[in-house]
Design a protein around this motif. Structure first.
Motif, PDB file in Angstrom:
ATOM      1  N   LEU A  49      -4.813  -2.769  -5.602  1.00  0.00           N
ATOM      2  CA  LEU A  49      -3.318  -3.503  -5.473  1.00  0.00           C
ATOM      3  C   LEU A  49      -3.292  -4.973  -6.290  1.00  0.00           C
ATOM      4  CD1 LEU A  49      -0.416  -2.818  -4.115  1.00  0.00           C
ATOM      5  CD2 LEU A  49      -1.010  -4.352  -2.485  1.00  0.00           C
ATOM      6  N   VAL A 104       2.887  -1.221   2.257  1.00  0.00           N
ATOM      7  CA  VAL A 104       1.572  -0.856   1.644  1.00  0.00           C
ATOM      8  C   VAL A 104       0.539  -0.496   2.622  1.00  0.00           C
ATOM      9  CG1 VAL A 104      -0.291  -1.706   0.152  1.00  0.00           C
ATOM     10  CG2 VAL A 104       2.106  -2.485  -0.382  1.00  0.00           C
ATOM     11  N   CYS A 156       6.906  -3.695  -5.029  1.00  0.00           N
ATOM     12  CA  CYS A 156       6.393  -3.676  -3.745  1.00  0.00           C
ATOM     13  C   CYS A 156       5.652  -5.069  -3.268  1.00  0.00           C
ATOM     14  CB  CYS A 156       5.604  -2.656  -3.554  1.00  0.00           C
ATOM     15  SG  CYS A 156       6.419  -1.040  -3.179  1.00  0.00           S
ATOM     16  N   ILE A 167       4.002   3.230  -4.844  1.00  0.00           N
ATOM     17  CA  ILE A 167       3.940   2.837  -3.324  1.00  0.00           C
ATOM     18  C   ILE A 167       5.501   3.214  -2.750  1.00  0.00           C
ATOM     19  CG2 ILE A 167       4.015   0.942  -1.893  1.00  0.00           C
ATOM     20  CD1 ILE A 167       1.813  -0.208  -3.760  1.00  0.00           C
TER      21      ILE A 167
END
Length: 506
Positions: A33, A132, A410, A443
């Protein structure tokens, strides 16, 4: 042996892996990420605009967020201990390049930038790490349920027979943990004007899809004689039934007890259940049946693992409710979340200490029984994973401030930059909910239809197993199938999200 029995033997009598290997493996998701966020910021730095192409956004998200996890649980599993260091070094290189470019544009000292960063206000109504966390647990579960049927998936990662810690053992508990983080009792702003059992009544109507899916899975598995691991949940039980029952039982407990005391309920449930396992014949019944010879006669005997493990999963759920309540307290500043990370790490250390004591004096970790050690292990690792995601978000927020106008889907939005020297060099404009939805990312796409994604993964897993002899597949073929399977699932979610479609009927 028939193909059915061969596949059942392939996933049976396994003992798991070490806690250290699982911890290192879980660190890959936050690092991926972070890598994806830094690449997006670097792209903005070089081209002066964000990556707007939906096609390339999907490709980047899949290659950086999903593909490394497929490799990590297959061909790269022998070097899993080195993978976090390799990805972290790559991320450090990208950050260094971004910071060096910023250094030429500004003379603000790094220490002053950190102080300014700590004073920044964040969007307190949106916590990216929760989204997440839940999405990645879903993704990891979807990868594992198919990959486990291929020989390239290490047997130590699969679900254990009785005792042990496998990656898939953690995934089951983490799924329950993630569901509790966003349950109605946690998200509810104020319950002063609502009846005490209103949430319980709503849950009775909201769990019908899980019961329906559980019945559908049961009928389909029995009708086509699909391979199944009986000691996992039993003859007729499955994980959909477990989720439905846990949600209903938790709503009942939360209607009786104050929700801010749910951690006390969780401790009592786990401890009393472990005492029952150790001081009565309950453990013997779960492992060997009422006659001591693994009988499956009668509904309770046939489904004893699924029925009795509900106590452990319920304890995990209640502990997660407490975590969710703590997380949703208004922490609108970076400094507040840094303090939250510190307190969470302290809690994790305490949980691992109790896990050590529990394994030594009570019982080793057992997903089959969902005992005290299993509950402690799941909650400790879930908290650890969540802390990593929060830390990743904070690093990305800091990095975004180095590149004017950059954004990462996100990730936290800065809603009020401090009135210091960094304000002149940054462009921290709040995107708000509409801004987040306008930037389609993988996501948010999966998050919008999580149950559908999980269902689609189960259906695709069954289809692949029916059409392909997975046990004797070669490495290149396995990797191709796993990538196509995950890309298809992700693409469906991506298309639905781009069209703003939510398939929810309850």
């Amino acid at each position: 042996m028939s193909q059915k029995h061969l596949k059942e033997a392939f996933v049976s009598n396994l003992n798991g892996t070490s806690l250290v290997e699982i911890s290192l493996g879980l660190s890959l998701a936050p690092l991926c990420l972070l890598c994806r966020g830094l690449l997006l910021i670097l792209y903005h730095l070089h081209y002066g605009k964000p990556l707007c192409s939906r096609k390339y956004s999907l490709l980047l998200d899949f290659l950086v967020l999903v593909s490394p996890l497929i490799f990590a649980c297959t061909v790269l599993s022998p070097i899993i201990f080195f993978m976090p260091a390799i990805i972290a070094a790559f991320c450090a290189g990208i950050f260094s390049k971004i910071y060096s470019q910023r250094k030429h544009q500004s003379r603000v000292p790094f220490r002053q930038m950190v102080k300014d960063f700590q004073k920044m206000s964040l969007d307190s109504e949106y916590i990216p790490a929760i989204t997440v966390f839940r999405v990645y647990i879903n993704v990891l579960t979807s990868i594992s349920i198919l990959a486990v049927d291929f020989p390239q998936y290490p047997r130590r990662y699969a679900k254990t027979e009785t005792y042990g810690t496998g990656v898939m053992d953690f995934g089951v508990g983490a799924f329950v943990f993630g569901n509790a983080l966003v349950c109605p009792e946690v998200r509810q702003k104020s319950d002063a004007t609502q009846p005490r059992f209103s949430n319980l009544a709503r849950q009775f109507f909201s769990v019908w899809p899980l019961i329906f899916l559980g019945i559908g899975r049961l009928l389909s598995v029995k009708s086509i004689e699909y391979h199944e691991h009986t000691s996992e949940y039993g003859v007729h039980w499955n994980f959909f039934f477990t989720l439905a029952c846990v949600r209903l039982a938790a709503s009942l407990l939360l209607a009786i007890f104050p929700k801010n005391k749910s951690w006390i309920v969780a401790i009592n449930l786990a401890v009393l259940y472990q005492l029952a396992l150790n001081t009565t014949s309950l453990k013997r019944f779960i492992l060997h049946g009422s006659n001591g010879r693994d009988t499956r006669v009668g509904f309770v005997n046939a489904n004893r693992e699924g029925l009795l493990s509900l106590f452990g999963y319920l304890a995990v759920y209640m502990a997660s409710v407490q975590v969710g309540l703590c997380l949703l307290r208004c922490r609108s500043s970076v400094q507040g979340w840094i303090e939250a990370v510190r307190s969470s790490l302290l809690t994790v250390l305490v949980l691992f200490l109790f896990l050590h004591l529990s394994q030594r004096y009570a019982d080793p970790v057992s997903r089959r029984m969902a005992n005290l050690s299993y509950c402690l292990w799941v909650v400790a690792h879930c908290l650890t994973l969540f802390v990593w995601f929060v830390a990743t978000d904070l690093v990305l927020v800091f990095t975004k401030l180095l590149v004017r106008g950059s954004s990462v889907p996100c990730c936290w939005d800065v809603v009020q930059p401090p009135s210091t020297s960094t304000q002149r060099e940054t462009e921290a404009v709040p995107l708000g909910k509409e801004g987040r939805l306008s930037r389609v990312c993988l996501i948010s796409a999966i998050n919008k239809n999580q149950l559908l994604f999980f269902l689609l993964a189960n259906v695709m897993t069954g289809t692949v197993n029916i059409l392909i002899d997975t046990i004797h597949s070669q490495t290149a073929f396995t990797l191709s199938i796993l990538h196509l399977y995950m890309f298809f699932n992700c693409l469906i979610m991506y298309i639905l999200h781009a069209k703003n479609i939510v398939l929810k009927f309850w």
